[in-house]
Design a protein around this motif. Structure first.
Motif, mmCIF file in Angstrom:
data_model
loop_
_atom_site.group_PDB
_atom_site.id
_atom_site.type_symbol
_atom_site.label_atom_id
_atom_site.label_comp_id
_atom_site.label_asym_id
_atom_site.label_seq_id
_atom_site.Cartn_x
_atom_site.Cartn_y
_atom_site.Cartn_z
ATOM 1 N N CYS A 177 0.834 -1.193 0.000
ATOM 2 C CA CYS A 177 0.000 0.000 0.000
ATOM 3 C C CYS A 177 0.870 1.245 0.000
ATOM 4 O O CYS A 177 2.092 1.164 0.163
ATOM 5 N N ASP A 178 0.234 2.381 -0.202
ATOM 6 C CA ASP A 178 0.871 3.670 0.054
ATOM 7 C C ASP A 178 0.414 4.062 1.456
ATOM 8 O O ASP A 178 -0.757 4.406 1.673
ATOM 9 N N PHE A 179 1.331 3.998 2.414
ATOM 10 C CA PHE A 179 0.955 4.198 3.811
ATOM 11 C C PHE A 179 0.348 5.576 4.045
ATOM 12 O O PHE A 179 -0.512 5.740 4.910
ATOM 13 N N VAL A 180 0.759 6.566 3.258
ATOM 14 C CA VAL A 180 0.191 7.909 3.410
ATOM 15 C C VAL A 180 -1.248 7.922 2.920
ATOM 16 O O VAL A 180 -2.173 8.282 3.647
ATOM 17 N N ALA A 181 -1.444 7.537 1.671
ATOM 18 C CA ALA A 181 -2.765 7.644 1.045
ATOM 19 C C ALA A 181 -3.778 6.678 1.645
ATOM 20 O O ALA A 181 -4.974 6.990 1.710
ATOM 21 N N ASP A 182 -3.313 5.504 2.083
ATOM 22 C CA ASP A 182 -4.247 4.469 2.530
ATOM 23 C C ASP A 182 -4.492 4.458 4.029
ATOM 24 O O ASP A 182 -5.510 3.950 4.488
ATOM 25 N N VAL A 183 -3.555 5.003 4.816
ATOM 26 C CA VAL A 183 -3.689 4.932 6.274
ATOM 27 C C VAL A 183 -3.504 6.291 6.930
ATOM 28 O O VAL A 183 -4.419 6.837 7.545
ATOM 29 N N ALA A 184 -2.305 6.854 6.807
ATOM 30 C CA ALA A 184 -1.947 8.026 7.614
ATOM 31 C C ALA A 184 -2.785 9.255 7.316
ATOM 32 O O ALA A 184 -3.031 10.073 8.210
ATOM 33 N N ALA A 185 -3.241 9.421 6.079
ATOM 34 C CA ALA A 185 -4.046 10.599 5.741
ATOM 35 C C ALA A 185 -5.459 10.491 6.291
ATOM 36 O O ALA A 185 -6.123 11.514 6.502
ATOM 37 N N LEU A 200 10.331 -0.771 2.100
ATOM 38 C CA LEU A 200 9.907 0.178 1.078
ATOM 39 C C LEU A 200 9.600 -0.565 -0.215
ATOM 40 O O LEU A 200 10.315 -1.495 -0.599
ATOM 41 N N ALA A 201 8.535 -0.132 -0.900
ATOM 42 C CA ALA A 201 8.165 -0.730 -2.186
ATOM 43 C C ALA A 201 8.319 0.289 -3.315
ATOM 44 O O ALA A 201 7.810 0.086 -4.414
ATOM 45 N N GLY A 202 9.005 1.349 -3.035
ATOM 46 C CA GLY A 202 9.204 2.424 -4.005
ATOM 47 C C GLY A 202 9.870 3.586 -3.307
ATOM 48 O O GLY A 202 10.207 3.513 -2.116
ATOM 49 N N GLU A 203 10.043 4.667 -4.027
ATOM 50 C CA GLU A 203 10.725 5.837 -3.476
ATOM 51 C C GLU A 203 9.744 6.736 -2.723
ATOM 52 O O GLU A 203 8.763 7.203 -3.295
ATOM 53 N N PRO A 204 9.980 7.012 -1.430
ATOM 54 C CA PRO A 204 9.107 7.949 -0.706
ATOM 55 C C PRO A 204 9.246 9.358 -1.287
ATOM 56 O O PRO A 204 10.296 9.724 -1.814
ATOM 57 N N GLU A 205 8.186 10.132 -1.169
ATOM 58 C CA GLU A 205 8.219 11.531 -1.596
ATOM 59 C C GLU A 205 7.666 12.405 -0.485
ATOM 60 O O GLU A 205 6.666 12.047 0.149
ATOM 61 N N TYR A 206 8.309 13.553 -0.288
ATOM 62 C CA TYR A 206 7.868 14.494 0.742
ATOM 63 C C TYR A 206 7.237 15.727 0.102
ATOM 64 O O TYR A 206 7.571 16.110 -1.022
ATOM 65 N N MET A 207 6.330 16.321 0.833
ATOM 66 C CA MET A 207 5.605 17.493 0.357
ATOM 67 C C MET A 207 6.523 18.702 0.240
ATOM 68 O O MET A 207 7.357 18.951 1.102
ATOM 69 N N ARG A 208 6.357 19.439 -0.844
ATOM 70 C CA ARG A 208 6.994 20.749 -0.948
ATOM 71 C C ARG A 208 6.121 21.740 -0.187
ATOM 72 O O ARG A 208 4.939 21.885 -0.493
ATOM 73 N N PRO A 259 5.608 13.315 4.613
ATOM 74 C CA PRO A 259 5.546 12.484 3.408
ATOM 75 C C PRO A 259 4.215 12.671 2.663
ATOM 76 O O PRO A 259 3.161 12.839 3.282
ATOM 77 N N LYS A 260 4.284 12.657 1.333
ATOM 78 C CA LYS A 260 3.048 12.629 0.549
ATOM 79 C C LYS A 260 2.864 11.265 -0.127
ATOM 80 O O LYS A 260 1.764 10.949 -0.573
ATOM 81 N N ARG A 261 3.951 10.473 -0.193
ATOM 82 C CA ARG A 261 3.869 9.098 -0.677
ATOM 83 C C ARG A 261 4.852 8.248 0.108
ATOM 84 O O ARG A 261 6.002 8.631 0.298
ATOM 85 N N LEU A 262 4.384 7.086 0.579
ATOM 86 C CA LEU A 262 5.258 6.149 1.268
ATOM 87 C C LEU A 262 4.830 4.729 0.879
ATOM 88 O O LEU A 262 4.098 4.054 1.612
ATOM 89 N N PRO A 263 5.282 4.265 -0.301
ATOM 90 C CA PRO A 263 4.905 2.917 -0.747
ATOM 91 C C PRO A 263 5.637 1.849 0.064
ATOM 92 O O PRO A 263 6.865 1.905 0.207
ATOM 93 N N ILE A 264 4.898 0.905 0.624
ATOM 94 C CA ILE A 264 5.498 -0.142 1.459
ATOM 95 C C ILE A 264 4.967 -1.515 1.062
ATOM 96 O O ILE A 264 3.869 -1.664 0.510
ATOM 97 N N ARG A 265 5.780 -2.519 1.355
ATOM 98 C CA ARG A 265 5.416 -3.924 1.193
ATOM 99 C C ARG A 265 5.555 -4.580 2.566
ATOM 100 O O ARG A 265 6.549 -4.334 3.263
#
Length: 405
Positions: free
Chosen positions: A136-144, A380-388, A395-401
């Protein structure tokens, strides 16, 4: 970089999305120019305050240092005031009077009443992670969503409106990020605030006609100096709680997981001793520092760290920098889930100490108390991205496995 280049991190939204660059700049400023005059082509000038002790000194003195007229670095102090008035824009004597309206709801006793609901929501979102099948994307699916559900349930807003509140919050705090901003126009933030105003004006009118047992009703029917709270102040209250009340917690929760993933020794330590969740959550808040700064304006000629500051000049209190101050924190650039003591200023300090401190801590503890014992593996399942950003973010994206029980 030199100190002039380092000071520009406070004017560049990209800097907060590049942690290595940002913290290297702050470390240089703390060593060589802890009270530094910053000029920019796009922002009014200000003094950058990067040392912990200086941030604390200013935060304690609400007579010398006022929040109005500039609470954030990207505000023009000469411009008309924003369309809503929140607690962060208030100074004595108004600030304390308005803060008392909701204070009981955020005191430890008031927050404890919510613990059952918060634990229920924590389990709901960890169960949701399990149902997503291990990625999942921990930001979009859980933390937000998890802290959003907590704070909007506290206000008593209908769940059907939660997605709209999330979108508006992301537009407001993500105004400097192309992925989150409403549009590229200069009026985007004002448009978002107007939509907030219209929504919460309706909430105020409805709660005045039919009050309930929620926080929205308390605010709508508050009495200030014997008169009903003004509409601008009521809407400002709602906007502050509905946005900062969940976005900052989301950033701490997601940034905290990213810290665990990049510090596997600390991840293993927490897994072996889930009792460390309490100190781990505080360390996540220190590490992420979701609120990047607040501004203060000098009401008289004064000085900070021996540097003269004239009445009317603004200072930027850098919380991420203060939270990495080598004179206060042992090994400040080390993420330590058992850090004690941890005198971070992630919630600010002084008269404007964050109203939702106890709630934010309880939310973080509840989620990680549910997640850590069930987490068998995570990467990590991809590169995390942080908000400008220039103000609030993480973080605005945190893909995890992962594997969950």
């Amino acid at each position: 970089m030199n100190v002039e280049e380092a000071a520009q991190v406070f004017t560049d939204p990209r800097a907060y999305a590049d942690e290595d660059r940002f913290h290297a700049a702050c470390a240089l400023l703390r060593r060589e120019s802890p009270v530094h005059w910053v000029e920019s082509d796009s922002l009014a000038p200000f003094w950058a305050i990067t040392r912990y002790d200086d941030v604390m000194e200013i935060s304690r003195d609400s007579e010398t240092w006022h929040n109005a007229p500039r609470t954030a670095v990207n505000q023009d102090p000469a411009a008309p005031p924003p369309p809503v008035r929140t607690l962060v824009q208030m100074d004595p004597p108004d600030h304390l009077v308005y803060r008392h309206v909701s204070a009981d709801w955020f005191k430890p006793a008031g927050v404890r009443r919510l613990s059952g609901r918060i634990e229920e929501l924590a389990k709901r979102f960890v169960d949701h992670m399990a149902a997503l099948g291990g990625e999942c994307d921990f930001v979009a699916d859980v933390a937000a969503h998890y802290p959003l559900y907590v704070i909007l349930s506290l206000l008593g807003l209908p769940e059907d409106d939660f997605p709209r509140m999330l979108k508006l919050t992301q537009e407001l705090f993500g105004a400097n990020d192309a992925d989150l901003a409403r549009n590229a126009s200069d009026s985007a933030a004002a448009e978002t605030l107007l939509e907030f105003f219209e929504y919460f004006q309706g909430v105020t009118e409805e709660r005045r006609k039919s009050p309930g047992d929620d926080l929205a009703s308390v605010i709508a029917n508050a009495s200030i100096h014997g008169e009903s709270i003004g509409m601008l102040e009521a809407v400002g209250y709602y906007v502050l709680i509905a946005t900062a009340g969940h976005d900052t917690t989301s950033a701490a929760i997601s940034g905290g997981l990213h810290a665990l993933l990049t510090h596997p020794d600390q991840q293993r330590r927490l897994a072996a001793d889930p009792g460390l969740v309490t100190t781990a959550v505080d360390e996540m808040i220190r590490w992420v520092s979701p609120v990047k700064h607040f501004m203060r304006t000098a009401t008289r000629d004064t000085e900070v760290h021996g540097v003269p500051i004239a009445a009317g000049q603004a200072v930027l209190l850098s919380y991420p920098s203060a939270n990495r101050d080598e004179d206060v924190f042992e090994h400040p650039d080390t993420f330590d889930v058992g850090r004690t003591p941890n005198k971070h200023v992630g919630f600010g300090f002084g008269a404007h100490y964050c109203l939702g401190t106890h709630l934010a801590r309880l939310e973080g503890r509840a989620l990680y108390a549910e997640l850590v014992p069930r987490l068998r593996s995570v990467e990590l399942a991809g590169e995390p991205e942080y908000m400008r950003t220039l103000f609030v973010g993480g973080p605005k994206r945190l893909p995890i496995r992962y594997t969950l029980t």
